[in-house]
Motif scaffolding. Sequence first.
Motif, short mmCIF file in Angstrom:
data_model
loop_
_atom_site.label_atom_id
_atom_site.label_comp_id
_atom_site.label_asym_id
_atom_site.label_seq_id
_atom_site.Cartn_x
_atom_site.Cartn_y
_atom_site.Cartn_z
N PRO A 1 11.81 10.59 -1.91
CA PRO A 1 11.00 9.45 -1.35
C PRO A 1 11.42 8.84 -0.15
CG PRO A 1 11.54 8.88 -3.54
CD PRO A 1 12.48 10.08 -3.09
N VAL A 2 10.71 8.61 1.16
CA VAL A 2 11.00 7.87 2.24
C VAL A 2 11.52 6.51 2.05
CG1 VAL A 2 10.08 7.56 4.66
CG2 VAL A 2 8.88 9.48 3.66
N THR A 3 10.92 5.99 1.24
CA THR A 3 11.34 4.44 0.86
C THR A 3 11.95 4.39 -0.41
OG1 THR A 3 9.21 3.95 0.45
CG2 THR A 3 9.78 3.69 2.49
N LEU B 1 13.84 2.89 -2.10
CA LEU B 1 13.76 1.26 -2.70
C LEU B 1 12.44 0.80 -2.84
CD1 LEU B 1 16.92 -0.11 -1.12
CD2 LEU B 1 16.88 0.49 -3.59
N GLY B 2 11.43 1.59 -2.55
CA GLY B 2 10.04 1.05 -2.74
C GLY B 2 9.64 -0.18 -1.67
N ALA B 3 9.72 -1.05 -2.06
CA ALA B 3 9.28 -2.55 -1.49
C ALA B 3 9.90 -2.56 -0.19
CB ALA B 3 9.07 -3.72 -2.09
N VAL B 4 9.18 -2.87 0.93
CA VAL B 4 10.27 -3.33 2.21
C VAL B 4 10.15 -4.97 2.09
CG1 VAL B 4 9.49 -1.41 3.74
CG2 VAL B 4 8.07 -3.25 3.58
N TYR C 1 2.54 5.57 -6.51
CA TYR C 1 3.75 4.74 -6.38
C TYR C 1 4.47 4.95 -4.85
CZ TYR C 1 6.29 8.98 -8.29
OH TYR C 1 6.50 10.05 -8.48
N ALA C 2 4.12 6.09 -4.22
CA ALA C 2 5.31 6.06 -3.07
C ALA C 2 4.69 5.25 -2.12
CB ALA C 2 5.12 7.61 -2.58
N PHE C 3 3.51 4.79 -2.02
CA PHE C 3 3.30 3.69 -1.01
C PHE C 3 3.16 2.36 -1.16
CE2 PHE C 3 1.21 7.80 0.21
CZ PHE C 3 1.87 8.10 1.48
N GLY C 4 3.80 2.17 -2.61
CA GLY C 4 3.99 0.66 -3.03
C GLY C 4 2.89 0.10 -3.94
N PHE C 5 2.71 -0.98 -4.01
CA PHE C 5 1.93 -1.89 -4.97
C PHE C 5 1.26 -3.13 -4.36
CE2 PHE C 5 4.95 0.75 -7.22
CZ PHE C 5 4.35 1.41 -8.16
N ILE D 1 0.74 -3.53 -0.52
CA ILE D 1 0.77 -1.74 -0.67
C ILE D 1 0.86 -1.26 1.01
CG2 ILE D 1 -1.82 -1.59 -0.78
CD1 ILE D 1 -1.27 0.92 -2.68
N CYS D 2 1.35 -0.20 1.23
CA CYS D 2 1.33 0.59 2.65
C CYS D 2 0.09 0.50 3.31
CB CYS D 2 2.22 1.83 2.43
SG CYS D 2 2.34 2.29 4.17
N PRO D 3 -0.33 -0.22 4.42
CA PRO D 3 -1.54 -0.03 4.84
C PRO D 3 -1.71 1.13 5.81
CG PRO D 3 -0.10 -1.57 6.41
CD PRO D 3 0.82 -1.27 4.90
N GLY D 4 -0.57 1.96 5.85
CA GLY D 4 -0.73 3.16 6.69
C GLY D 4 -0.80 4.57 5.78
N HIS E 1 -3.40 5.96 4.18
CA HIS E 1 -4.29 7.00 4.25
C HIS E 1 -4.02 7.89 5.73
CE1 HIS E 1 -6.68 5.07 1.09
NE2 HIS E 1 -6.39 4.02 1.88
N ASN E 2 -3.23 7.23 6.66
CA ASN E 2 -3.20 7.84 7.83
C ASN E 2 -1.94 8.77 7.48
OD1 ASN E 2 -1.09 8.28 9.85
ND2 ASN E 2 -2.56 6.75 11.42
N ALA E 3 -0.75 8.21 6.69
CA ALA E 3 0.19 9.30 6.44
C ALA E 3 -0.16 10.29 5.66
CB ALA E 3 1.18 8.32 5.52
N SER F 1 -1.91 12.72 7.58
CA SER F 1 -0.96 13.63 8.45
C SER F 1 -0.07 14.34 8.03
CB SER F 1 -0.14 12.36 9.50
OG SER F 1 -0.89 11.41 10.01
N LEU F 2 0.37 13.92 6.64
CA LEU F 2 1.39 14.84 6.14
C LEU F 2 0.47 15.99 5.78
CD1 LEU F 2 3.23 12.68 3.51
CD2 LEU F 2 4.27 13.99 5.55
N TRP F 3 -0.66 15.95 5.20
CA TRP F 3 -1.51 17.07 4.87
C TRP F 3 -1.57 18.29 5.81
CZ3 TRP F 3 -5.67 19.88 6.02
CH2 TRP F 3 -5.97 21.03 5.14
#
Length: 200
Positions: free
Chosen positions: A48-50, A52-55, A117-121, A125-128, A130-132, A135-137
């Motif tokens: 996971p990039v993050t 620890l989850g939450a920033v 869960y990778a983008f938080g809750f 929750i990570c606003p980026g 859909h972009n991420a 882009s990853l795909w």
Amino acid sequence: MVQNPHVWKRAQAEIDALLGMDRLPDFGDRPFLPYVEAILRETLRWQPVTPLGAVAMHATISSDIYKGFYIPKGMSCLYTNRAMSHDEAQYPNAEQFIPERFLTAEGTLTDDNPAKYAFGFGRRICPGRHNADASLWSAIATTLATLDFSTVKDTKGKDIIPQPKYVGGLARHPEIFPCRISPRSHISKASLERILASDG
Ligand code: HEM
């Protein structure tokens, strides 16, 4: 990919069977490339990039009892992505990169997607996301369609097998490691220019 040549070879076979050799994958192909999708899911899960989850700190919106512990409303809390993505009960051999864990025996995708869960809750929750995700795909599909991956040899002629080492805290990335990335045999500067021109 360097550690798991069977993964990129299977993905290339899936891409070639759908696209042939004369165009690059685009988003219209996404539903028809389940193994590429499974690689994306495993990429989000495996490291996971993050971790620890939450920033930012979260808080409970109501009281709850979890495993016998009373958790009052408004209590500050954090979650750990990595604990979820490395839960051996859900992901056996969690330290291994195994995209097949997201496929059924028939080769279709399972309902499990680490993006949940990778983008938080919640409100933060990570606003980026859909972009991420897009882009990853796009990066994964294009990379697999055009490139091969292999180890390099040390001075004694032995393969250097890279060990996954990551740096960073809240957001982490892999340490630089030696490997060889080369164009697939049917990819040349001229063929790429022709493919890109025909894609409009
Ligand atoms: C693979 C890529 C990414 C992953 C895994 C990721 C993951 C996360 C996670 C776990 C959080 C914390 C959510 C929480 O507190 O529950 C977060 C927050 C955030 N992300 Fe991402 N993210 C990614 C890409 C992006 C991109 C591309 C953008 C911007 C275009 C972005 C912008 C943000 C912002 C602004 C926050 C803070 C939101 C807030 O606190 O309200 N992220 N991200």
